[in-house]
Motif scaffolding. Structure first.
Motif, PDB file in Angstrom:
ATOM      1  N   UNK A 109       0.837  -1.188   0.000  1.00  0.00           N
ATOM      2  CA  UNK A 109       0.000   0.000   0.000  1.00  0.00           C
ATOM      3  C   UNK A 109       0.882   1.253   0.000  1.00  0.00           C
ATOM      4  N   UNK A 110       0.331   2.377  -0.435  1.00  0.00           N
ATOM      5  CA  UNK A 110      -1.050   2.542  -0.883  1.00  0.00           C
ATOM      6  C   UNK A 110      -1.284   1.942  -2.267  1.00  0.00           C
ATOM      7  N   UNK A 111      -2.558   1.788  -2.592  1.00  0.00           N
ATOM      8  CA  UNK A 111      -2.962   1.326  -3.915  1.00  0.00           C
ATOM      9  C   UNK A 111      -3.590   2.492  -4.665  1.00  0.00           C
ATOM     10  N   UNK A 150     -13.610   9.157   9.375  1.00  0.00           N
ATOM     11  CA  UNK A 150     -12.168   9.197   9.104  1.00  0.00           C
ATOM     12  C   UNK A 150     -11.694   7.973   8.335  1.00  0.00           C
ATOM     13  N   UNK A 151     -10.856   8.197   7.346  1.00  0.00           N
ATOM     14  CA  UNK A 151     -10.356   7.095   6.526  1.00  0.00           C
ATOM     15  C   UNK A 151      -9.005   7.470   5.953  1.00  0.00           C
ATOM     16  N   UNK A 152      -8.453   6.566   5.164  1.00  0.00           N
ATOM     17  CA  UNK A 152      -7.192   6.811   4.473  1.00  0.00           C
ATOM     18  C   UNK A 152      -7.378   6.609   2.978  1.00  0.00           C
ATOM     19  N   UNK A 153      -8.568   6.980   2.491  1.00  0.00           N
ATOM     20  CA  UNK A 153      -8.951   6.759   1.106  1.00  0.00           C
ATOM     21  C   UNK A 153      -9.464   8.066   0.503  1.00  0.00           C
ATOM     22  N   UNK A 154      -9.276   8.211  -0.816  1.00  0.00           N
ATOM     23  CA  UNK A 154      -9.751   9.410  -1.515  1.00  0.00           C
ATOM     24  C   UNK A 154     -10.033   9.060  -2.965  1.00  0.00           C
ATOM     25  N   UNK A 170      -7.354   6.281  -4.455  1.00  0.00           N
ATOM     26  CA  UNK A 170      -6.161   5.921  -3.686  1.00  0.00           C
ATOM     27  C   UNK A 170      -6.641   5.354  -2.353  1.00  0.00           C
ATOM     28  N   UNK A 171      -6.153   4.168  -2.019  1.00  0.00           N
ATOM     29  CA  UNK A 171      -6.544   3.461  -0.804  1.00  0.00           C
ATOM     30  C   UNK A 171      -5.325   3.188   0.070  1.00  0.00           C
ATOM     31  N   UNK A 172      -5.565   3.136   1.376  1.00  0.00           N
ATOM     32  CA  UNK A 172      -4.530   2.747   2.351  1.00  0.00           C
ATOM     33  C   UNK A 172      -3.316   3.674   2.304  1.00  0.00           C
ATOM     34  N   UNK A 173      -3.562   4.966   2.229  1.00  0.00           N
ATOM     35  CA  UNK A 173      -2.456   5.920   2.120  1.00  0.00           C
ATOM     36  C   UNK A 173      -2.010   6.466   3.474  1.00  0.00           C
ATOM     37  N   UNK A 180      -5.596  11.942  -0.879  1.00  0.00           N
ATOM     38  CA  UNK A 180      -6.099  12.942  -1.829  1.00  0.00           C
ATOM     39  C   UNK A 180      -4.969  13.600  -2.608  1.00  0.00           C
ATOM     40  N   UNK A 181      -3.835  13.817  -1.957  1.00  0.00           N
ATOM     41  CA  UNK A 181      -2.695  14.395  -2.679  1.00  0.00           C
ATOM     42  C   UNK A 181      -2.248  13.467  -3.800  1.00  0.00           C
ATOM     43  N   UNK A 182      -2.154  12.162  -3.517  1.00  0.00           N
ATOM     44  CA  UNK A 182      -1.766  11.196  -4.545  1.00  0.00           C
ATOM     45  C   UNK A 182      -2.819  11.114  -5.647  1.00  0.00           C
TER      46      UNK A 182
END
Length: 199
Positions: A109-111, A150-154, A170-173, A180-182
């Protein structure tokens, strides 16, 4: 650019096709963020009625997008510049998916996924339970979509026409800000290569 191997994304996003196929047209389509994560991001699937301002006559954006392969939009060099491993590219067209997924070199990750949809505009996405912000990706209108919890996805979904859009997930960032930046950097790299109306 070469075509990548065809197959399911793998364990981290393997539920995408299954969950997408189970969603109704009225409800939109959920895109799984992983088998151990309860949140999901909105995807896209079935045709319906909608609109996209600014589309000019003369170019069938949906038809052009349907001819593209998601793993061939970005060059290996462009994928590498974004921080992902071009050799990890996995093409998925199972069920309603039409995606290319990349991961970091030697890391799970991230994916990052590039999803093509020539049957729905961003205005036809089911955005219930998501926080949505209108942004621009180059000259194109887009939506930044994140979970309300809250999450680590965008997700960045770029509107191409009343029938077509492209989403970058983008997942698991680690954090939603990093995700979101990625996603925004990837969408910016993809945007010049997408079909759009002339004029």
């Amino acid at each position: 650019m070469r075509r990548r191997g065809v197959g399911v994304w793998g364990t981290a996003l393997g539920l995408v096709g299954l969950l997408s196929a189970c969603a109704s047209a009225e409800q939109g389509t959920a895109v799984a963020v992983g088998p151990t994560v309860g949140s999901s991001l909105p995807g896209s699937a079935d045709p319906s009625v909608g609109g996209s301002p600014g589309e000019q006559p003369g170019v069938d954006v949906a038809a052009e997008l349907s001819e593209m392969l998601p793993c061939e939009i970005l060059s290996d060099e462009e994928v590498t510049a974004l921080g992902f491993d071009p050799e990890s590219a996995t093409f998925d067209d199972v069920g309603l998916s039409y995606d290319c997924v990349y991961r970091l070199a030697h890391e799970a990750s991230p994916l990052m996924a590039i999803h093509l949809n020539w049957r729905r505009s961003v205005d036809q996405l089911n955005l219930t339970n998501y926080t949505v912000e209108e942004i621009d990706v180059g000259p194109l209108r887009a939506l930044r979509i994140i979970d309300k919890t809250p999450s680590e996805h965008c997700q960045i979904s770029v509107d191409l026409s009343e029938q077509a859009h492209v989403s970058v997930y983008v997942h698991y960032a680690g954090t939603v800000e990093h995700a979101c930046a990625l996603a925004e950097d990837t969408a910016a790299a993809v945007e010049p290569l997408l079909p759009r109306s002339s004029g």
